[in-house]
Design an enzyme around this catalytic site. Sequence first.
Site, PDB file in Angstrom:
ATOM      1  N   GLU A  91       1.264   5.614   5.787  1.00  0.00           N
ATOM      2  CA  GLU A  91      -0.076   5.700   5.223  1.00  0.00           C
ATOM      3  C   GLU A  91      -0.558   4.300   4.840  1.00  0.00           C
ATOM      4  O   GLU A  91      -1.622   3.847   5.261  1.00  0.00           O
ATOM      5  CB  GLU A  91      -0.042   6.614   3.996  1.00  0.00           C
ATOM      6  CG  GLU A  91      -1.364   6.736   3.267  1.00  0.00           C
ATOM      7  CD  GLU A  91      -1.224   7.477   1.946  1.00  0.00           C
ATOM      8  OE1 GLU A  91      -2.266   7.917   1.422  1.00  0.00           O
ATOM      9  OE2 GLU A  91      -0.104   7.596   1.425  1.00  0.00           O
ATOM     10  N   HIS A  92       0.216   3.610   4.037  1.00  0.00           N
ATOM     11  CA  HIS A  92      -0.075   2.234   3.623  1.00  0.00           C
ATOM     12  C   HIS A  92       0.977   1.302   4.223  1.00  0.00           C
ATOM     13  O   HIS A  92       2.178   1.578   4.118  1.00  0.00           O
ATOM     14  CB  HIS A  92      -0.020   2.074   2.104  1.00  0.00           C
ATOM     15  CG  HIS A  92      -0.897   3.019   1.346  1.00  0.00           C
ATOM     16  ND1 HIS A  92      -2.204   2.723   1.018  1.00  0.00           N
ATOM     17  CD2 HIS A  92      -0.655   4.253   0.830  1.00  0.00           C
ATOM     18  CE1 HIS A  92      -2.731   3.730   0.334  1.00  0.00           C
ATOM     19  NE2 HIS A  92      -1.803   4.672   0.205  1.00  0.00           N
TER      20      HIS A  92
END
Length: 440
Positions: A334-335
């Site tokens: 996601e990040h």
Amino acid sequence: MNKNISFWELEKLTSKQQQSLLQRTESDLSDYITQVQPIIAKVREQGDQALVDCAARFDGASITIDQLRVTDAEFVAAQQQLDSETLTAIRFAADNIRRYHQSQKPGEMTLQEVRSGSFVGERFLPIPSVACYVPRGKGSFPSVLLMNAIPALVAEVKRVIVITPPGADGSVDAATLSACREIGITEVYKCGGAQAVAAVAYGTETLPRCNKIVGPGSPWMVAAKQVLANRIDPGIPAGPSESIVFADAGIDGKLAALDLLIEAEHGPDSSAYLVTTSREVAEAAISAMPEHWAGMSELRVEYSSTVLCGPMGGVVLAADTAAAFEFINAYAPEHLQILSLDPWQYLGQIENAGEVLLGQHSPSTLGNFVLGCNAVLPTSGAAATVSPLGVMDFMKFMSVAYVTESGYPEMAKQARVLATYEGFDGHANAVSEVRQRYIR
């Protein structure tokens, strides 16, 4: 503090062990799906009363049906309660988020001439309605409200509502309500979890049925979105937080440890890895954790240590850069934060990530709150095929085509050949000489 950070050496792991590092808490939702089925059924059958019952059962909140929708008085009280510093930060973030997403918005229509006299294009329109979900179980998140709602407002969605779990006292987080007021949202409803998804999928006496739901949440909420995907567009997969911090040998391991804690502190169901090719960086990061934990609350230490000392977090040592990015791309985080004195050298090696934050001055904190890029990102490996939340998630386009009299003959000739080959007589006849009898 006696906590052992999980340490993984990729070279020494079997293929099966490496695959286990790619798992997330919502990788297998079968148990959650079983648990949310009766909740969904209850909301469908009992409407508002089910939401009130679920608020008491799951949120410990005693509310009545007429308290499901936030009142004007609650909006006013929330803004009076909020300190000016937080309100200023909300306005700062909202302005940046709005500017970024305005740059994404397409024009009303495109049209190009593909052949002489033949034009094709798209006409862009907002979707009718959307429910923006703001979680609350592990804290209060006005930033999530801004990230979800502002692109919908920029897209000019006709009806934008917010659903969020009530606190034990039946209230909604003051900062979240203030953020709603700042950006112009007036419909906020007190419900969360699977019951909230069901409420906007079916509609209740108080809550409207919506075309789409966006926002991150617990595995129960993610499971409910899967079950109800035939009733409501579930948006991008947005489950518990996850991140990878990549740090090369030129970085202080203590900095890498500091940034590793950003997403790890979201909750015990998060996932967070430091990936590095430097044993020195890995060891320095591990040794720095007690110092960093000393500056955090007991709750956030509990959450982050559960993640970093468990099977879905910790420090991963790769033999070389190629192995490091092979793991990163397989994980599709996601990040993804790149810590390097020259972070741009790695960008070309990144294929799968919700967002990429480059350099020592771009921690995930900035992306999560104020930079402007959207922090609602695909989770559980979906970043391999899914993009961050943006304006186009709240818009649709219809194809538009126009053929002139001069452009028609060539188009008709070639279309008739293909229609005849595929055996569609009606198609072929519609572009044959028969058509000329009726054209005025």
